[in-house]
Motif scaffolding. Sequence first.
Motif, mmCIF file in Angstrom:
data_model
loop_
_atom_site.group_PDB
_atom_site.id
_atom_site.type_symbol
_atom_site.label_atom_id
_atom_site.label_comp_id
_atom_site.label_asym_id
_atom_site.label_seq_id
_atom_site.Cartn_x
_atom_site.Cartn_y
_atom_site.Cartn_z
ATOM 1 N N ASP A 191 0.740 -1.075 -0.049
ATOM 2 C CA ASP A 191 0.011 0.285 -0.029
ATOM 3 C C ASP A 191 0.817 1.164 -0.001
ATOM 4 O O ASP A 191 0.473 2.396 -0.598
ATOM 5 C CB ASP A 191 -1.117 0.058 1.190
ATOM 6 N N VAL A 192 1.980 1.083 0.851
ATOM 7 C CA VAL A 192 2.849 2.370 0.857
ATOM 8 C C VAL A 192 4.520 1.942 0.591
ATOM 9 O O VAL A 192 4.750 0.900 1.237
ATOM 10 C CB VAL A 192 2.919 2.944 2.281
ATOM 11 N N LEU A 193 5.029 2.633 -0.216
ATOM 12 C CA LEU A 193 6.413 2.411 -0.439
ATOM 13 C C LEU A 193 7.507 3.510 -0.002
ATOM 14 O O LEU A 193 6.869 4.531 -0.248
ATOM 15 C CB LEU A 193 6.780 2.156 -1.802
ATOM 16 N N LEU A 194 8.320 3.396 0.882
ATOM 17 C CA LEU A 194 8.978 4.393 1.478
ATOM 18 C C LEU A 194 10.570 4.391 1.093
ATOM 19 O O LEU A 194 11.419 4.361 2.242
ATOM 20 C CB LEU A 194 8.663 4.172 3.015
ATOM 21 N N PRO A 195 10.896 4.707 0.081
ATOM 22 C CA PRO A 195 12.441 4.406 -0.154
ATOM 23 C C PRO A 195 13.079 5.908 -0.047
ATOM 24 O O PRO A 195 12.276 6.887 -0.007
ATOM 25 C CB PRO A 195 12.585 4.188 -1.783
ATOM 26 N N ASN A 196 14.354 5.932 0.008
ATOM 27 C CA ASN A 196 14.910 7.196 -0.386
ATOM 28 C C ASN A 196 15.186 7.489 -1.597
ATOM 29 O O ASN A 196 15.024 6.702 -2.632
ATOM 30 C CB ASN A 196 16.215 7.229 0.456
ATOM 31 N N THR A 197 15.909 8.580 -1.917
ATOM 32 C CA THR A 197 16.115 8.872 -3.278
ATOM 33 C C THR A 197 16.896 7.956 -4.099
ATOM 34 O O THR A 197 16.358 7.663 -5.302
ATOM 35 C CB THR A 197 16.801 10.449 -3.610
ATOM 36 N N GLN A 198 17.918 7.519 -3.885
ATOM 37 C CA GLN A 198 18.826 6.738 -4.640
ATOM 38 C C GLN A 198 18.206 5.165 -4.523
ATOM 39 O O GLN A 198 18.052 4.593 -5.643
ATOM 40 C CB GLN A 198 19.977 6.541 -3.932
ATOM 41 N N GLU A 199 17.429 4.822 -3.493
ATOM 42 C CA GLU A 199 16.708 3.618 -3.550
ATOM 43 C C GLU A 199 15.535 3.511 -4.586
ATOM 44 O O GLU A 199 15.227 2.770 -5.305
ATOM 45 C CB GLU A 199 16.336 3.266 -2.116
#
Length: 341
Positions: A191-199
Amino acid sequence: MAEPRALDLLVVGDANPDLILRGGDIEPVFGQRERVVDDGALVLGGSGAITAVGAARLGLRTAMAAAVGDDVLGRFVLETLAAAGVDTTAVRIADDVPTGISVALARPDDRAVLTAPGALAALDAADVPDALLRRTRHVHVASPFLQPRLRDGLRQLVARAHEAGATVSLDTGWDPQERWTSVATVVGLVDVLLPNTQEAVRLAAAVQRPTGSAAPRRRPVTDADEEHVAAAGVLADHGTLVVVKNGADGAVAVHDGTVVRSAAYRVQTVDATGAGDSFDAGFLAGWLGGADLAFSLALGCACGALSTRRAGGTAGQPTRDEAEALMATSFDARLDTRAAG
């Protein structure tokens, strides 16, 4: 009418101590040369554990499913989680492997991390009880790349959580092997994906790779459009809410073709370790509480910023009142005038 659930959040993921070294000659040199740093601290680490403690501090009823060794470091992890108000009933104690540990060489705005996985590899997605999934409103999965059994069973865990009536979020963390595809195939199911910019950029490339697609379905990156926003658009193609953490530049969410942004909050930074995990806790606290995307993003940014006030990932984590007090000084979250596609 459905019965109320006993837990707001179940975090499934990594829990281990972090040895944080800061200041001085922080970069090691081989050749048996010794350098002196300003200070060191043994603190609770692991993306999952930091998120769990941050969520409990914000008032969410939180439990943790993880694996630790039957050793002094494992007892440190269990005691620290319990002291923070996190239910540790589902933390597995493995008697054949040591507790994992990370050594972080920390600068105010960056860090380098060395991790010995140890018991992290013992966490199996199948070990998470169905009864526990039925008791929680939301399941957050952290760092599957560091936990191969969790990674391999991730698709089934997401399906079981949804069948039990829980929503699911995922913070993949960095892939040490830099392959990305093993988890990229699951990102459209959460439902929610929480990567950082590089990921986000690497996951977007990996999502397209199995299909043979030569180019993103979203518009190409231009000077006026950041690469991580375009990547978030690719990742959001299957309906997932994608929230990308962009450090000192705040965060951005993409959902249903709409972009929402939040600026970062400025605090006196001591150590950025775990700031993204504290962001996860703040965002989920807002989102699970029914807040809109702009508020949830801003709450995440406030929690991430305040967590950097102290060494380690949890010592500086704020209460809900502290986070909202910082937000009141400069609430800058907004809808973008441009669509993601």
